[in-house]
Design an enzyme around this catalytic site. Structure first.
Site, mmCIF file in Angstrom:
data_model
loop_
_atom_site.group_PDB
_atom_site.id
_atom_site.type_symbol
_atom_site.label_atom_id
_atom_site.label_comp_id
_atom_site.label_asym_id
_atom_site.label_seq_id
_atom_site.Cartn_x
_atom_site.Cartn_y
_atom_site.Cartn_z
ATOM 1 N N ALA A 66 0.846 -1.198 0.000
ATOM 2 C CA ALA A 66 0.000 0.000 0.000
ATOM 3 C C ALA A 66 0.878 1.243 0.000
ATOM 4 O O ALA A 66 2.070 1.184 0.287
ATOM 5 C CB ALA A 66 -0.901 -0.013 1.225
ATOM 6 N N GLY A 105 -0.621 -5.008 0.418
ATOM 7 C CA GLY A 105 -1.697 -4.757 -0.536
ATOM 8 C C GLY A 105 -1.404 -5.330 -1.903
ATOM 9 O O GLY A 105 -2.328 -5.688 -2.642
ATOM 10 N N GLU A 108 -2.478 -8.861 -1.655
ATOM 11 C CA GLU A 108 -3.940 -8.863 -1.554
ATOM 12 C C GLU A 108 -4.570 -8.600 -2.926
ATOM 13 O O GLU A 108 -5.598 -9.190 -3.279
ATOM 14 C CB GLU A 108 -4.395 -7.814 -0.542
ATOM 15 C CG GLU A 108 -4.066 -8.218 0.900
ATOM 16 C CD GLU A 108 -4.488 -7.177 1.920
ATOM 17 O OE1 GLU A 108 -5.327 -7.484 2.785
ATOM 18 O OE2 GLU A 108 -3.981 -6.040 1.843
ATOM 19 N N GLU A 128 2.145 -6.405 7.133
ATOM 20 C CA GLU A 128 1.453 -5.332 7.853
ATOM 21 C C GLU A 128 1.643 -5.394 9.365
ATOM 22 O O GLU A 128 1.649 -4.358 10.036
ATOM 23 C CB GLU A 128 -0.045 -5.367 7.532
ATOM 24 C CG GLU A 128 -0.400 -4.862 6.147
ATOM 25 C CD GLU A 128 -0.335 -5.949 5.074
ATOM 26 O OE1 GLU A 128 -0.803 -5.693 3.961
ATOM 27 O OE2 GLU A 128 0.188 -7.048 5.367
#
Length: 692
Positions: A66, A105, A108, A128
């Protein structure tokens, strides 16, 4: 080719639509990138000629996570979850083509695709937890549906990277393809999927991998128990466990909502703020304002090490691990043989644990040139001394090195406290001298204090900083002062710990409070581990401290089973009645009336003087920034990362409260507690000292 926006392109190769993400340096999932992906997928779906979609990335990596700069700011649409929904709902197969790292991310995103192909060098993971949060875009819900609950728990709570080979073995990657040919092979794989007519494989619908864990809470209880020590004090790992359990027990959409609620709670927490701060602080530490990033560095092809003891051997291993030959010099053959044997034993122990092969062990040992002559350091590019912590000994060594080392060679001291400028003054080239302070055990601890002397050349500092990174250390540039940054602050804590046991606390009280705060061990347990007789001799003993009196009756710490604590055969510690009597006798002899001391006072008197000393270090310019002080403590002394470091912690308490407490203690306990001028001023101005 269609440019969706500045960072996303869409092309078609026959019946395969190819979406390319190009947002240097790591294709972080910014709002612009997310919007581009969603729009590109929608266009590819609308294109009747496109039968499948390949999602790939330009540059050195797939999406590496992210955009962390968006944390704590108002969310921008589309969210990553909204983009995933577009991908997952696509009526055409979407294939993620992965190289470099697919992290957080990025992974993901790949998990929302119907298939994943990767090159063998690729790695993936959900890190994370290291930022005090959990995967917030379905990672805790989708990953278990592929790899199973146990494997997902390991990956998510550790944040570790997984190799492509291991990812393929657990079903996370559907196929490994050739290096350097990812785009073409991913397109070929897409054509195979079309030809097979297989239904779309939506991860959210998979159940086979998680079914064995359903209705078995003992799996999660056992995992918590097994990792209790590692997770101590952290909030995020427990949230990760709960989220994976939800993936097993709840329908997918409910699990997503549960995950999101946990994520939002964590991202707003002090722990996550501290861990994110530490993440950026570590990167900031590499920057030295007056030394440009492109400053040429000196070549370090061979390192010389003076001393083969605990520090010398440990320091040498860092260079051997990086493939750099080391010449190790000792004063006698026995000491040299012991040092080499210890290095070999350490490597062989790593091999037994599967971290190295025996071939690796032999390769590293072959890089060592043992010697009994300082003259054999003449061809070294860097020489580090790790001898006794006495100025006269250091000066003698550097006087000799000045005549031995070749022009341009860097001469470094591993001193923990001594003045680098005084050491450099005995040489004809003080610009080539600096401190490289490693922390014990030097082959394990991440911190390297690079001590910049008054005359140290900029390229010498730049070389040491770059070399620190090369050997896997976190290098922090500090100025010359007694104890530099870390040990200077540590001495403040140690003074108060010793005062506290004279006034009414016992060593195990102090240790318990600091352990509960999050440190790996307290000062007295640490002293026992290091050896109470470190630096002590019968000749120099005054009998004025508990430590000296313990040494006088042969209580040396863990090494002989008795120190501040008593130890059993497994080195399990119990409070010692002998130690208690020694402390009570000392208090009486000093005329001190003992009193009950609260845990809060113990914590404040051990921690607040450290914060105060950190402010003085900043005030004097001995650290470049407050965050560097925090990185020293996070990487060298076991300060809990979820508290962000002493300076960050001061801000979480409130500087006004720290100053008020110091002023109160100064009135009753003396000038050691007088608040630093910088601390007082920063508190009055309502600023954060961790941002200075």
């Amino acid at each position: 080719m269609t440019a969706i926006n500045d960072v996303v392109d869409l092309t078609r190769e026959g019946e395969i639509a190819v979406i390319t993400l190009d947002s240097p340096p790591v294709n972080a999932l910014s709002a612009q990138l997310r919007a581009g992906i969603a729009q590109a997928v929608e266009q590819a779906v609308a294109d009747d000629a496109a039968k499948a979609i390949v999602l790939t990335c330009a540059g050195r990596t797939f999406c590496a996570g992210a955009d962390i700069t968006e944390f704590g700011k108002p969310p921008k649409d589309p969210s990553l979850s909204a983009v995933q929904a577009v991908i997952e709902a696509a009526p055409k197969p979407v294939i993620a083509a992965i190289h470099g790292t697919a992290l957080g991310g990025g992974l993901e995103l790949a998990l929302s695709c119907h298939y994943r192909v990767a090159v063998p060098s690729a790695r993936c993971g959900l890190p994370e937890v290291k930022l005090g949060i959990l995967p917030g875009a379905g990672g805790t819900q989708r990953l278990p549906r592929i790899v199973g609950a146990e494997q997902a728990l390991e990956m998510i709570t550790s944040g570790a990277h997984v190799t492509a080979k291991d990812a393929a073995a657990m079903g996370l990657f559907d196929k490994l393809v050739a290096e350097g040919n990812l785009r073409e092979d991913a397109i070929a794989f897409a054509r195979e999927v079309i030809a097979s007519g297989a239904p779309l494989k939506k991860v959210r619908d998979l159940d086979e991998a998680i079914a064995p864990a359903r209705g078995k809470p003992e799996i999660f209880a056992e995992f918590r128990k097994k990792n209790a020590r590692k997770f101590r004090g952290f909030e995020a790992p427990e949230a990760c466990i709960q989220a994976v359990e939800a993936a097993v027990e709840k329908p997918f959409e409910e699990g997503l909502k549960f995950e999101r609620a946990l994520f939002e709670k964590l991202v707003a927490s002090e722990q996550s703020a501290a861990q994110r701060y530490a993440f950026f602080a570590e990167r900031e530490a590499a920057k030295i304002p007056d030394i440009p990033k492109d400053t040429p560095t000196r070549e370090i092809a061979r390192v010389g090490m003076i001393g083969a003891g605990t520090m010398g051997g440990g320091i040498s291993m860092n260079f051997l691990n990086a493939g750099i030959p080391v010449t190790i010099v000792e004063t006698n053959q026995d000491a040299l043989d012991r040092g080499l044997a210890t290095i070999r034993k350490n490597y062989e122990n790593s091999a037994k644990r599967g971290r190295l092969s025996m071939e690796d062990v032999e390769k590293r040992m072959a890089l060592i040139t043992p010697s009994l002559a300082l003259d054999d350091l003449a061809d070294c590019d860097l020489v580090i001394e790790a001898v006794f912590e006495l100025m006269e000994v250091k000066k003698e060594i550097f006087t000799k090195l000045d005549g031995i080392c070749k022009p341009g060679a860097i001469m470094a001291s591993n001193t923990s406290y001594l003045d680098i400028d005084k050491i450099a003054s005995v040489t004809s080239r003080p610009g080539d001298v600096l401190g490289m302070h490693f922390f014990s055990p030097a082959n394990v601890m991440r911190l390297l204090e690079v001590v910049r002397g008054e005359k140290t050349e900029k390229d010498v500092v730049a070389t040491a900083m770059a070399l620190g990174k090369r050997i896997g250390k976190v290098a922090v540039c500090v100025g010359v002062a007694h104890g530099f940054v870390g040990n200077r602050m540590l001495s403040e804590r140690q003074r108060e710990a010793n005062n506290l046991i004279m006034e009414g606390a016992m060593p195990w009280d102090v240790d318990r409070v600091l352990h509960d705060f999050g440190l790996p061990m307290g000062p007295f347990a640490m002293a026992d581990l290091a050896g109470l007789d470190l630096g002590w001799t019968p000749e120099n003993s005054t009998g004025e401290t508990a430590k000296e009196r313990l040494c006088e009756i042969d209580r040396r710490g863990q090494k002989n089973g008795k120190g501040f604590y008593d130890y059993d055969e497994n080195r399990k510690a119990t409070p010692s009645k002998v130690t208690e009597e020694i402390i009570l006798d000392l208090s009486r002899a000093k005329g001190i009336t003992r009193r009950a001391i609260s845990d809060q006072e113990i914590l404040e008197r051990c921690i607040y003087p450290m914060i105060n000393e950190g402010a003085k270090i900043l005030q004097e310019g001995k650290a470049l920034r407050a965050s560097d002080i925090d990185i020293v403590w996070l990487t060298g002394y076991g300060w809990p990362v979820y508290r962000g470091g002493p300076m960050f912690y001061a801000d979480t308490i409130g500087l006004d409260k720290v100053v008020a407490a110091l002023e109160t203690y100064a009135k009753s306990l003396g000038p050691d507690f007088e608040p630093a001028e910088l601390l007082v001023r920063t508190a009055k101005e309502g600023k954060r000292i961790s941002e200075m």
